[in-house]
Motif scaffolding. Sequence first.
Motif, mmCIF file in Angstrom:
data_model
loop_
_atom_site.group_PDB
_atom_site.id
_atom_site.type_symbol
_atom_site.label_atom_id
_atom_site.label_comp_id
_atom_site.label_asym_id
_atom_site.label_seq_id
_atom_site.Cartn_x
_atom_site.Cartn_y
_atom_site.Cartn_z
ATOM 1 N N TRP A 42 11.006 41.680 -11.118
ATOM 2 C CA TRP A 42 10.154 42.858 -11.295
ATOM 3 C C TRP A 42 10.962 44.025 -11.846
ATOM 4 C CZ3 TRP A 42 6.054 40.348 -11.120
ATOM 5 C CH2 TRP A 42 5.624 39.564 -10.040
ATOM 6 N N LEU A 43 10.272 44.908 -12.526
ATOM 7 C CA LEU A 43 10.878 46.160 -12.945
ATOM 8 C C LEU A 43 11.283 46.986 -11.726
ATOM 9 C CD1 LEU A 43 8.250 47.225 -15.651
ATOM 10 C CD2 LEU A 43 10.626 46.561 -16.127
ATOM 11 N N GLU A 44 12.348 47.766 -11.878
ATOM 12 C CA GLU A 44 12.667 48.755 -10.855
ATOM 13 C C GLU A 44 11.555 49.803 -10.834
ATOM 14 O OE1 GLU A 44 15.164 48.707 -8.723
ATOM 15 O OE2 GLU A 44 16.007 46.851 -9.557
ATOM 16 N N ARG A 45 11.249 50.310 -9.650
ATOM 17 C CA ARG A 45 10.147 51.272 -9.550
ATOM 18 C C ARG A 45 10.400 52.512 -10.410
ATOM 19 N NH1 ARG A 45 6.417 49.640 -6.030
ATOM 20 N NH2 ARG A 45 7.003 48.206 -4.364
ATOM 21 N N SER A 46 11.660 52.886 -10.529
ATOM 22 C CA SER A 46 11.975 54.070 -11.329
ATOM 23 C C SER A 46 11.746 53.837 -12.819
ATOM 24 C CB SER A 46 13.432 54.491 -11.094
ATOM 25 O OG SER A 46 14.317 53.443 -11.476
ATOM 26 N N ASP A 47 11.663 52.563 -13.236
ATOM 27 C CA ASP A 47 11.422 52.245 -14.645
ATOM 28 C C ASP A 47 9.939 52.276 -15.001
ATOM 29 O OD1 ASP A 47 14.116 51.878 -15.113
ATOM 30 O OD2 ASP A 47 14.054 49.721 -14.717
ATOM 31 N N GLY A 73 -2.356 44.787 -15.774
ATOM 32 C CA GLY A 73 -1.074 44.587 -15.125
ATOM 33 C C GLY A 73 -0.231 43.630 -15.942
ATOM 34 N N GLY A 74 0.525 42.754 -15.275
ATOM 35 C CA GLY A 74 0.429 42.328 -13.894
ATOM 36 C C GLY A 74 -0.986 42.371 -13.343
ATOM 37 N N GLU A 75 -1.065 42.691 -12.082
ATOM 38 C CA GLU A 75 -2.352 42.874 -11.410
ATOM 39 C C GLU A 75 -2.475 44.346 -11.031
ATOM 40 O OE1 GLU A 75 -5.726 43.314 -9.577
ATOM 41 O OE2 GLU A 75 -5.206 41.652 -10.909
ATOM 42 N N PRO A 76 -3.339 45.097 -11.712
ATOM 43 C CA PRO A 76 -3.355 46.548 -11.523
ATOM 44 C C PRO A 76 -3.671 46.996 -10.104
ATOM 45 C CG PRO A 76 -5.237 45.824 -12.825
ATOM 46 C CD PRO A 76 -4.310 44.661 -12.731
ATOM 47 N N LEU A 77 -4.456 46.200 -9.372
ATOM 48 C CA LEU A 77 -4.851 46.643 -8.039
ATOM 49 C C LEU A 77 -3.712 46.581 -7.025
ATOM 50 C CD1 LEU A 77 -7.581 46.383 -9.481
ATOM 51 C CD2 LEU A 77 -8.556 45.542 -7.334
ATOM 52 N N VAL A 78 -2.573 45.968 -7.383
ATOM 53 C CA VAL A 78 -1.436 46.006 -6.459
ATOM 54 C C VAL A 78 -0.659 47.320 -6.590
ATOM 55 C CG1 VAL A 78 -1.198 43.493 -6.536
ATOM 56 C CG2 VAL A 78 0.298 44.907 -7.968
ATOM 57 N N ARG A 79 -0.951 48.121 -7.620
ATOM 58 C CA ARG A 79 -0.302 49.424 -7.753
ATOM 59 C C ARG A 79 -0.855 50.363 -6.688
ATOM 60 N NH1 ARG A 79 2.250 52.698 -12.129
ATOM 61 N NH2 ARG A 79 2.966 54.517 -10.945
ATOM 62 N N ARG A 80 0.034 50.944 -5.904
ATOM 63 C CA ARG A 80 -0.393 51.797 -4.802
ATOM 64 C C ARG A 80 -1.237 52.966 -5.307
ATOM 65 N NH1 ARG A 80 4.137 53.550 -0.572
ATOM 66 N NH2 ARG A 80 4.043 51.279 -0.309
ATOM 67 N N ASP A 81 -2.341 53.226 -4.632
ATOM 68 C CA ASP A 81 -3.246 54.335 -4.952
ATOM 69 C C ASP A 81 -3.841 54.198 -6.359
ATOM 70 O OD1 ASP A 81 -2.855 55.602 -2.466
ATOM 71 O OD2 ASP A 81 -1.051 56.610 -3.200
ATOM 72 N N PHE A 82 -4.037 52.973 -6.803
ATOM 73 C CA PHE A 82 -4.561 52.750 -8.145
ATOM 74 C C PHE A 82 -5.893 53.467 -8.401
ATOM 75 C CE2 PHE A 82 -7.077 49.827 -10.975
ATOM 76 C CZ PHE A 82 -6.447 50.200 -12.164
ATOM 77 N N PRO A 83 -6.845 53.505 -7.447
ATOM 78 C CA PRO A 83 -8.090 54.249 -7.710
ATOM 79 C C PRO A 83 -7.855 55.728 -7.992
ATOM 80 C CG PRO A 83 -8.411 52.731 -5.879
ATOM 81 C CD PRO A 83 -6.937 52.744 -6.175
ATOM 82 N N VAL A 84 -6.777 56.296 -7.451
ATOM 83 C CA VAL A 84 -6.450 57.701 -7.729
ATOM 84 C C VAL A 84 -6.108 57.870 -9.211
ATOM 85 C CG1 VAL A 84 -4.835 59.582 -7.227
ATOM 86 C CG2 VAL A 84 -5.676 58.113 -5.365
ATOM 87 N N LEU A 85 -5.307 56.957 -9.749
ATOM 88 C CA LEU A 85 -4.991 57.006 -11.177
ATOM 89 C C LEU A 85 -6.254 56.849 -12.010
ATOM 90 C CD1 LEU A 85 -3.059 56.968 -13.615
ATOM 91 C CD2 LEU A 85 -2.859 54.484 -13.284
ATOM 92 N N ALA A 86 -7.104 55.908 -11.632
ATOM 93 C CA ALA A 86 -8.333 55.689 -12.389
ATOM 94 C C ALA A 86 -9.168 56.958 -12.443
ATOM 95 C CB ALA A 86 -9.134 54.543 -11.765
ATOM 96 N N ALA A 87 -9.270 57.660 -11.334
ATOM 97 C CA ALA A 87 -10.063 58.890 -11.297
ATOM 98 C C ALA A 87 -9.457 59.961 -12.199
ATOM 99 C CB ALA A 87 -10.168 59.403 -9.862
ATOM 100 N N ARG A 88 -8.138 60.047 -12.220
ATOM 101 C CA ARG A 88 -7.486 61.041 -13.070
ATOM 102 C C ARG A 88 -7.727 60.742 -14.549
ATOM 103 N NH1 ARG A 88 -1.656 62.240 -10.230
ATOM 104 N NH2 ARG A 88 -1.304 63.279 -12.227
ATOM 105 N N LEU A 89 -7.686 59.473 -14.908
ATOM 106 C CA LEU A 89 -7.914 59.114 -16.308
ATOM 107 C C LEU A 89 -9.386 59.286 -16.682
ATOM 108 C CD1 LEU A 89 -5.662 55.949 -16.684
ATOM 109 C CD2 LEU A 89 -5.081 58.339 -17.096
ATOM 110 N N ALA A 90 -10.283 58.931 -15.784
ATOM 111 C CA ALA A 90 -11.709 59.053 -16.069
ATOM 112 C C ALA A 90 -12.110 60.498 -16.348
ATOM 113 C CB ALA A 90 -12.532 58.495 -14.906
ATOM 114 N N ALA A 91 -11.335 61.438 -15.826
ATOM 115 C CA ALA A 91 -11.647 62.858 -15.986
ATOM 116 C C ALA A 91 -11.132 63.445 -17.297
ATOM 117 C CB ALA A 91 -11.078 63.644 -14.807
ATOM 118 N N ILE A 92 -10.410 62.669 -18.098
ATOM 119 C CA ILE A 92 -9.860 63.189 -19.352
ATOM 120 C C ILE A 92 -10.994 63.456 -20.341
ATOM 121 C CG2 ILE A 92 -8.413 62.617 -21.349
ATOM 122 C CD1 ILE A 92 -6.648 60.979 -19.445
ATOM 123 N N PRO A 93 -11.102 64.680 -20.847
ATOM 124 C CA PRO A 93 -12.176 64.979 -21.804
ATOM 125 C C PRO A 93 -12.061 64.115 -23.056
ATOM 126 C CG PRO A 93 -11.152 67.009 -20.983
ATOM 127 C CD PRO A 93 -10.296 65.870 -20.519
#
Length: 333
Positions: A42-47, A73-93
């Motif tokens: 796996w990639l290092e988290r910092s990468d 992904g990979g599998e996107p739902l294994v990314r911690r707080d993935f729904p938070v990212l989705a909400a931030r992107l969905a809000a982009i004008p």
Amino acid sequence: MNSVRPPLVDGHGRAIGDVRVSVTDRCNFRCQYCMPAEGLPWLERSDVLTFEEIERLVTLLVQMGVHDVRLTGGEPLVRRDFPVLAARLAAIPGLQDLSVTTNGYLLDRDADALVAAGVHRFNVSIDSLQRDRFFEMTRRDALPRVLAGIERLAAHPEAHPIKINAVAIRGFTEDEVLPFARFAREHPYEVRFIEFMPLDADHTWTPGSVLSGAELRELIGREYPLEEAPREPSATARVYRFADGQGQLGFIDPVSDPFCGDCNRIRLTADGKLRTCLFSHNETDLRTPLRDGSSDDAIDAIIRAAVWRKELKHRVNEPGYVQPLRTMSAIGG
């Protein structure tokens, strides 16, 4: 910051409207056409790009005219707080369509949160509807859990049509075709067959292992006559309806019937590399300028220079074709 930038166009005159964003290289399955049984380093988290970095890049791309974003992904739902990212992107004008490709294992947990976040299109990967054969392909005994997750998702009217993706591999998928056809007739889902591509970590792919869309349509058509639906420009799938109107199927044939000529897609890997074709041998580093203080205009220029060099077509069917170093899980589906 400019809210609108000049359109993003490649050197062949194609306007880029779609970006596939990998949010992680990690996965909880070990599908044979993607990863070895023991997994991959796996990639290092910092990468891996942060949520803020992904949001900044997607905002820039939307300002350039990209209107569809698919999270993978990979599998996107294994990314911690993935729904938070989705909400931030969905809000982009200006972003018109936000979708997710998932193996479905964590859908029962996350479906409600993802729909609430603004994700209204989902592709779920299922290669067999038989529990033992699902295990054979994914190396995980997870079919009941995946089907339960899809049912949870299907409870949201705004998430339809849900697409079910099955990789078509000779010697395996022939026995899955009719059960999937019946599944598409009995449920409000679009089952899509995707030809096996040379992106597997075990490098077992050969041209002979590809079960083509034409062959699949022939197998299904003997039992259930099909009618082709109109194809939208830049669409990856050719969609067919059952002649009696009950359900539909999709066929994605990148090997036997490439659709490169009107490709409007680019890809961003989890570690911030821009890829202009799924089969590219070249990548453009965007993580470094994101982290070294470069301005949006400077990153804009880097993206445009890379996209201008976008390949006219992949060369999978040409003599001497060499598989990319990255596997599907490391590129993003």
